[in-house]
Design an enzyme around this catalytic site. Sequence first.
Site, PDB file in Angstrom:
ATOM      1  N   TYR A 159     -16.053  17.295  46.000  1.00  0.00           N
ATOM      2  CA  TYR A 159     -15.994  15.936  45.454  1.00  0.00           C
ATOM      3  C   TYR A 159     -15.449  15.965  44.018  1.00  0.00           C
ATOM      4  CZ  TYR A 159     -17.417  11.978  42.764  1.00  0.00           C
ATOM      5  OH  TYR A 159     -17.372  10.937  41.891  1.00  0.00           O
ATOM      6  N   ASP A 211     -21.542  15.047  37.882  1.00  0.00           N
ATOM      7  CA  ASP A 211     -21.952  14.198  39.012  1.00  0.00           C
ATOM      8  C   ASP A 211     -22.255  15.076  40.229  1.00  0.00           C
ATOM      9  OD1 ASP A 211     -22.344  12.187  40.852  1.00  0.00           O
ATOM     10  OD2 ASP A 211     -20.493  11.099  40.370  1.00  0.00           O
ATOM     11  N   GLU A 237     -25.916  13.413  37.162  1.00  0.00           N
ATOM     12  CA  GLU A 237     -25.782  12.132  37.872  1.00  0.00           C
ATOM     13  C   GLU A 237     -26.080  12.272  39.359  1.00  0.00           C
ATOM     14  OE1 GLU A 237     -22.086  10.270  36.930  1.00  0.00           O
ATOM     15  OE2 GLU A 237     -21.929   9.250  38.852  1.00  0.00           O
ATOM     16  N   GLU A 263     -25.162   3.946  40.876  1.00  0.00           N
ATOM     17  CA  GLU A 263     -23.875   3.307  41.195  1.00  0.00           C
ATOM     18  C   GLU A 263     -23.864   2.697  42.591  1.00  0.00           C
ATOM     19  OE1 GLU A 263     -21.493   6.893  40.574  1.00  0.00           O
ATOM     20  OE2 GLU A 263     -20.904   6.840  42.667  1.00  0.00           O
ATOM     21  N   GLU A 340     -18.753   4.497  31.951  1.00  0.00           N
ATOM     22  CA  GLU A 340     -17.720   5.305  32.604  1.00  0.00           C
ATOM     23  C   GLU A 340     -16.372   4.593  32.526  1.00  0.00           C
ATOM     24  OE1 GLU A 340     -18.300   5.900  36.818  1.00  0.00           O
ATOM     25  OE2 GLU A 340     -17.184   7.788  36.796  1.00  0.00           O
ATOM     26  N   TRP A 403     -22.380  12.133  51.371  1.00  0.00           N
ATOM     27  CA  TRP A 403     -21.139  12.333  50.622  1.00  0.00           C
ATOM     28  C   TRP A 403     -21.353  11.763  49.229  1.00  0.00           C
ATOM     29  CZ3 TRP A 403     -17.726   8.880  48.112  1.00  0.00           C
ATOM     30  CH2 TRP A 403     -16.605   9.532  47.508  1.00  0.00           C
TER      31      TRP A 403
HETATM   32  O1  EZ4 Z   1     -17.472   8.292  44.282  1.00  0.00           O
HETATM   33  O2  EZ4 Z   1     -16.457   5.105  43.018  1.00  0.00           O
HETATM   34  O3  EZ4 Z   1     -19.205   8.402  39.221  1.00  0.00           O
HETATM   35  N1  EZ4 Z   1     -18.329   8.043  39.935  1.00  0.00           N
HETATM   36  C1  EZ4 Z   1     -18.345   8.175  41.275  1.00  0.00           C
HETATM   37  C2  EZ4 Z   1     -17.161   7.595  42.000  1.00  0.00           C
HETATM   38  C3  EZ4 Z   1     -17.499   7.176  43.422  1.00  0.00           C
HETATM   39  C4  EZ4 Z   1     -16.477   6.183  43.901  1.00  0.00           C
HETATM   40  C5  EZ4 Z   1     -16.773   5.680  45.312  1.00  0.00           C
HETATM   41  O4  EZ4 Z   1     -15.898   4.657  45.642  1.00  0.00           O
HETATM   42  O5  EZ4 Z   1     -19.268   8.722  41.819  1.00  0.00           O
HETATM   43  O6  EZ4 Z   1     -16.095   8.512  41.994  1.00  0.00           O
HETATM   44 CO    CO Z   2     -20.925   8.986  40.502  1.00  0.00          CO
END
Ligand code: EZ4
Ligand code: CO
Length: 403
Positions: A159, A211, A237, A263, A340, A403
């Site tokens: 990711y 994150d 995060e 989020e 952010e 995810w």
């Molecule tokens: O995965 O906004 O902190 N930012 C994130 C983003 C989310 C996307 C999902 O659409 O976690 O990158």
């Molecule tokens: Co995030």
Amino acid sequence: MKITDARVVVSSPGRNYVTVVLDTEDGVVGVGDATLNGRELSVASYLSDHVCPLLIGRDARRIEEIWQYLYKGAYWRRGPVTMTAIAAIDVALWDIKGKAAGMPVYQLLGGAARDGVMVYSHASGATLEELDADVETQLAAGFHAVRVQASVPGLERTYGIAPSDGRVYEPASSSSPQEDSWETGAYLDFAPAMMAHVRERFGFGVHLLHDVHHRLTPIEAGRLGAALEPSRPFWMEDPTPAEDQSAFRTIRNHTTTPLAVGEVLNSIWDCQQLITERLIDYIRTSVSHAGGITHLRRIFALADLYGVRSGSHGAGDLSPISMAAALHVDLSIPNLGIQEHMGHRDPAGEVFSSSYRFADGYMHPGDEPGLGVVFDEAAAARFPYQPMYLPVNRRLDGSVHDW
Ligand code: EZ4
Ligand code: CO
């Protein structure tokens, strides 16, 4: 000031955006962002099939009353689709109120509590060397805070890794969901080493964020938080799936690394326990996915009471309208943590002209009346909707993971 038209525009200038436009009888126009990544058309339908018809003839000045009407009037509560739709209407109404008053929205929210809003950008790389180069780019651009992500050795896809051509990170892909792979052990060994590497290279003068993207169990997250402590991250995060609020007590019991989450949360009730039991340090709810300016301010006011600060989501899938709305809120609240900021891919600038500005790590929404974003509907029509999906994540045994 009666609302005379309410319409939804779905366009794809660089990525999909769902935009609400409200017209009023005296010619003042308001815009709101209703983008929900990978589920754009469900919010568009919720708005055009169920919400927009209810708005015609209502007084655009009654923001709170319209919020309550849309929330309580639906009977069915919360959820990303509903709350994103309500958010877009709410933000458009604040835009109208600002334009009618001849003031930027932050002035209506009590005025500037600070001179600028500290924002963090993203750095990533397939290797630590690529990550270093990207951190350098972000620091040279003036950011004081940078989120760092790197490919986990042994996993096929990780990711948060932006394309190497410098374009803004975008996890969604067209036609069908991309499949990512996950193995907790490999990640837990790698993440602290990555953080330590970046600290050694760049020192403690920059805020570093990371994150986890909802992938750990509470006790694994406790272990990661403890392992990250020597690197003193600004925050860790989404260590565990956000909807399990009491999980954060276990993480808290094992680490002093600050925790950020929210989020994917949509309402004050989704984060009530997180805040009132002081289980987190930063609440990441956003203007576009948590009910608009009206509701987000309520969440941040509750958070302030418990020493929790804001850290709103600001990915590229939140349109420039949301970015502007976020900055008006951030500038005016007492308990801003950080915001952010990822920016937007071209040609988003051909559709949205924004008056917010960036200088030396801080952003300001500008002083145009309303939000300060102009939405060009004719330009939007040149970029038709593209079906897009967010990835799914599988463990090595084939089971579906968060995810
Ligand atoms: O995965 O906004 O902190 N930012 C994130 C983003 C989310 C996307 C999902 O659409 O976690 O990158
Ligand atoms: Co995030």
